[in-house]
Design a protein around this motif. Structure first.
Motif, PDB file in Angstrom:
ATOM      1  N   THR A  30      34.598  20.980  92.838  1.00  0.00           N
ATOM      2  CA  THR A  30      35.819  21.485  94.295  1.00  0.00           C
ATOM      3  C   THR A  30      37.110  21.933  93.837  1.00  0.00           C
ATOM      4  OG1 THR A  30      36.691  20.220  96.446  1.00  0.00           O
ATOM      5  CG2 THR A  30      37.162  19.010  93.339  1.00  0.00           C
ATOM      6  N   TRP A  31      37.747  22.169  94.620  1.00  0.00           N
ATOM      7  CA  TRP A  31      38.804  22.612  94.087  1.00  0.00           C
ATOM      8  C   TRP A  31      39.981  22.587  95.339  1.00  0.00           C
ATOM      9  CZ3 TRP A  31      40.896  26.193  97.973  1.00  0.00           C
ATOM     10  CH2 TRP A  31      39.879  26.320  98.797  1.00  0.00           C
ATOM     11  N   VAL A  32      41.872  22.294  94.747  1.00  0.00           N
ATOM     12  CA  VAL A  32      42.561  22.367  95.456  1.00  0.00           C
ATOM     13  C   VAL A  32      43.507  23.415  94.947  1.00  0.00           C
ATOM     14  CG1 VAL A  32      44.767  21.114  95.114  1.00  0.00           C
ATOM     15  CG2 VAL A  32      42.825  19.675  94.534  1.00  0.00           C
ATOM     16  N   ASP A  33      44.495  23.305  95.966  1.00  0.00           N
ATOM     17  CA  ASP A  33      44.313  25.065  96.738  1.00  0.00           C
ATOM     18  C   ASP A  33      46.311  24.373  96.234  1.00  0.00           C
ATOM     19  OD1 ASP A  33      45.752  27.554  96.386  1.00  0.00           O
ATOM     20  OD2 ASP A  33      45.207  27.979  98.054  1.00  0.00           O
ATOM     21  N   CYS A  34      47.023  24.837  95.359  1.00  0.00           N
ATOM     22  CA  CYS A  34      48.152  24.949  95.820  1.00  0.00           C
ATOM     23  C   CYS A  34      49.871  25.746  95.654  1.00  0.00           C
ATOM     24  CB  CYS A  34      49.099  23.547  94.491  1.00  0.00           C
ATOM     25  SG  CYS A  34      47.664  22.387  94.628  1.00  0.00           S
ATOM     26  N   ARG A  35      50.598  25.160  96.214  1.00  0.00           N
ATOM     27  CA  ARG A  35      51.768  25.819  95.794  1.00  0.00           C
ATOM     28  C   ARG A  35      52.800  25.592  94.627  1.00  0.00           C
ATOM     29  NH1 ARG A  35      50.281  30.173  99.427  1.00  0.00           N
ATOM     30  NH2 ARG A  35      51.086  29.536 101.856  1.00  0.00           N
ATOM     31  N   VAL A  36      53.660  26.154  93.976  1.00  0.00           N
ATOM     32  CA  VAL A  36      54.447  25.482  93.154  1.00  0.00           C
ATOM     33  C   VAL A  36      55.983  24.794  93.605  1.00  0.00           C
ATOM     34  CG1 VAL A  36      55.489  25.758  91.296  1.00  0.00           C
ATOM     35  CG2 VAL A  36      53.480  26.908  91.544  1.00  0.00           C
ATOM     36  N   SER A  37      55.566  24.179  93.572  1.00  0.00           N
ATOM     37  CA  SER A  37      57.029  23.259  94.282  1.00  0.00           C
ATOM     38  C   SER A  37      58.367  22.944  93.009  1.00  0.00           C
ATOM     39  CB  SER A  37      56.791  21.910  95.064  1.00  0.00           C
ATOM     40  OG  SER A  37      55.521  21.586  96.241  1.00  0.00           O
ATOM     41  N   ALA A  38      57.888  22.836  91.941  1.00  0.00           N
ATOM     42  CA  ALA A  38      59.083  22.573  90.733  1.00  0.00           C
ATOM     43  C   ALA A  38      58.476  22.870  89.022  1.00  0.00           C
ATOM     44  CB  ALA A  38      59.332  21.489  91.535  1.00  0.00           C
ATOM     45  N   VAL A  39      58.934  23.444  88.710  1.00  0.00           N
ATOM     46  CA  VAL A  39      58.197  23.434  87.359  1.00  0.00           C
ATOM     47  C   VAL A  39      59.717  22.505  86.289  1.00  0.00           C
ATOM     48  CG1 VAL A  39      58.208  24.815  85.595  1.00  0.00           C
ATOM     49  CG2 VAL A  39      57.480  25.625  87.677  1.00  0.00           C
ATOM     50  N   HIS A  40      59.198  21.682  85.603  1.00  0.00           N
ATOM     51  CA  HIS A  40      59.833  20.579  84.807  1.00  0.00           C
ATOM     52  C   HIS A  40      59.555  21.165  83.171  1.00  0.00           C
ATOM     53  CE1 HIS A  40      61.410  18.763  88.197  1.00  0.00           C
ATOM     54  NE2 HIS A  40      60.028  18.324  88.413  1.00  0.00           N
ATOM     55  N   ASP A  41      60.633  21.233  82.511  1.00  0.00           N
ATOM     56  CA  ASP A  41      60.586  21.288  80.917  1.00  0.00           C
ATOM     57  C   ASP A  41      59.827  19.737  80.036  1.00  0.00           C
ATOM     58  OD1 ASP A  41      61.068  23.794  80.474  1.00  0.00           O
ATOM     59  OD2 ASP A  41      63.360  23.304  80.107  1.00  0.00           O
ATOM     60  N   ALA A  42      58.757  20.077  79.715  1.00  0.00           N
ATOM     61  CA  ALA A  42      58.481  18.677  78.997  1.00  0.00           C
ATOM     62  C   ALA A  42      57.492  18.902  77.748  1.00  0.00           C
ATOM     63  CB  ALA A  42      56.609  18.112  80.064  1.00  0.00           C
ATOM     64  N   GLY A  43      59.172  18.802  76.741  1.00  0.00           N
ATOM     65  CA  GLY A  43      58.504  19.155  75.167  1.00  0.00           C
ATOM     66  C   GLY A  43      58.199  20.643  75.160  1.00  0.00           C
ATOM     67  N   ASP A  44      56.998  21.098  74.464  1.00  0.00           N
ATOM     68  CA  ASP A  44      56.996  22.298  74.456  1.00  0.00           C
ATOM     69  C   ASP A  44      55.693  22.835  75.258  1.00  0.00           C
ATOM     70  OD1 ASP A  44      54.822  20.437  73.302  1.00  0.00           O
ATOM     71  OD2 ASP A  44      54.097  21.840  71.397  1.00  0.00           O
ATOM     72  N   HIS A  45      55.946  22.003  76.079  1.00  0.00           N
ATOM     73  CA  HIS A  45      54.948  22.497  77.659  1.00  0.00           C
ATOM     74  C   HIS A  45      55.925  22.734  79.009  1.00  0.00           C
ATOM     75  CE1 HIS A  45      51.824  21.230  74.828  1.00  0.00           C
ATOM     76  NE2 HIS A  45      50.654  22.030  75.693  1.00  0.00           N
ATOM     77  N   HIS A  46      54.893  22.575  80.044  1.00  0.00           N
ATOM     78  CA  HIS A  46      55.562  22.641  81.667  1.00  0.00           C
ATOM     79  C   HIS A  46      55.562  21.552  82.304  1.00  0.00           C
ATOM     80  CE1 HIS A  46      57.517  26.453  79.953  1.00  0.00           C
ATOM     81  NE2 HIS A  46      58.886  26.108  80.651  1.00  0.00           N
ATOM     82  N   MET A  47      55.302  21.008  83.079  1.00  0.00           N
ATOM     83  CA  MET A  47      54.761  20.214  84.116  1.00  0.00           C
ATOM     84  C   MET A  47      55.254  21.220  85.309  1.00  0.00           C
ATOM     85  SD  MET A  47      55.532  16.370  85.219  1.00  0.00           S
ATOM     86  CE  MET A  47      56.259  16.405  86.152  1.00  0.00           C
ATOM     87  N   VAL A  48      54.413  21.783  86.355  1.00  0.00           N
ATOM     88  CA  VAL A  48      54.146  21.867  87.502  1.00  0.00           C
ATOM     89  C   VAL A  48      53.814  20.969  88.181  1.00  0.00           C
ATOM     90  CG1 VAL A  48      53.121  23.447  88.802  1.00  0.00           C
ATOM     91  CG2 VAL A  48      53.543  23.851  86.182  1.00  0.00           C
ATOM     92  N   VAL A  49      54.556  20.985  89.535  1.00  0.00           N
ATOM     93  CA  VAL A  49      54.205  20.168  90.538  1.00  0.00           C
ATOM     94  C   VAL A  49      53.880  21.034  91.662  1.00  0.00           C
ATOM     95  CG1 VAL A  49      55.180  18.127  92.019  1.00  0.00           C
ATOM     96  CG2 VAL A  49      56.330  18.576  89.979  1.00  0.00           C
ATOM     97  N   GLY A  50      52.609  21.689  92.662  1.00  0.00           N
ATOM     98  CA  GLY A  50      52.195  22.083  93.679  1.00  0.00           C
ATOM     99  C   GLY A  50      52.603  20.813  94.673  1.00  0.00           C
ATOM    100  N   SER A  51      51.891  21.774  95.689  1.00  0.00           N
ATOM    101  CA  SER A  51      52.000  21.245  97.093  1.00  0.00           C
ATOM    102  C   SER A  51      51.335  21.579  97.299  1.00  0.00           C
ATOM    103  CB  SER A  51      52.943  21.419  98.508  1.00  0.00           C
ATOM    104  OG  SER A  51      54.290  21.295  97.424  1.00  0.00           O
ATOM    105  N   VAL A  52      49.911  20.776  97.854  1.00  0.00           N
ATOM    106  CA  VAL A  52      48.628  21.146  97.898  1.00  0.00           C
ATOM    107  C   VAL A  52      48.745  22.184  99.938  1.00  0.00           C
ATOM    108  CG1 VAL A  52      46.650  20.428  99.285  1.00  0.00           C
ATOM    109  CG2 VAL A  52      47.613  19.423  97.237  1.00  0.00           C
ATOM    110  N   VAL A  53      47.597  23.497  99.617  1.00  0.00           N
ATOM    111  CA  VAL A  53      47.844  23.995 100.924  1.00  0.00           C
ATOM    112  C   VAL A  53      46.308  24.418 101.700  1.00  0.00           C
ATOM    113  CG1 VAL A  53      47.536  26.633 101.527  1.00  0.00           C
ATOM    114  CG2 VAL A  53      49.119  26.017  99.953  1.00  0.00           C
ATOM    115  N   GLU A  54      45.206  23.419 100.606  1.00  0.00           N
ATOM    116  CA  GLU A  54      44.201  23.643 100.893  1.00  0.00           C
ATOM    117  C   GLU A  54      42.487  22.780  99.915  1.00  0.00           C
ATOM    118  OE1 GLU A  54      41.139  26.639 102.529  1.00  0.00           O
ATOM    119  OE2 GLU A  54      42.530  27.540 101.298  1.00  0.00           O
ATOM    120  N   LEU A  55      42.283  22.465 100.361  1.00  0.00           N
ATOM    121  CA  LEU A  55      41.159  21.948  99.466  1.00  0.00           C
ATOM    122  C   LEU A  55      39.812  22.042  99.428  1.00  0.00           C
ATOM    123  CD1 LEU A  55      41.879  17.762 100.709  1.00  0.00           C
ATOM    124  CD2 LEU A  55      42.320  19.505  98.308  1.00  0.00           C
TER     125      LEU A  55
END
Length: 100
Positions: A30-55
């Protein structure tokens, strides 16, 4: 393949574009298609929050799991010492069609 440095990560991989143009790998369960809603710094990574467009549709097959540094499918879990509530919850989670 995707963890290696290189220009075209999808060369030689069968895929089709989703509604947003993101690659959907052929054969994915299966898969989830998202648009990026926000990007947060998380140490040496980034946490990406997405809004679901299609499943994507859910195929009836066994997922490949990576747990505690090893890969397995459900049939191998008990023989490799992977049984437990966490994995049971992953494998029995509601499917998209069961969401209320």
């Amino acid at each position: 393949m995707f963890g290696k440095a290189g220009v075209d990560k999808f060369a030689g991989v069968a895929w089709t574009p989703s509604a947003t143009g993101a690659p959907v790998l052929d054969g994915a369960l299966t898969w989830v298609d998202c648009r990026v809603s926000a990007v947060h710094d998380a140490g040496d990574h980034h946490m990406v929050v997405g809004s679901v467009v299609e499943l994507g549709p859910v195929r009836d097959a066994q997922p490949l799991l990576f747990y505690r540094g090893r890969y397995a499918v459900h049939a191998e879990l008990d023989t490799r010492g992977w049984s437990g509530e966490v994995l049971d919850n992953l494998l029995t989670a509601q499917r998209q069609s069961e969401w209320s």
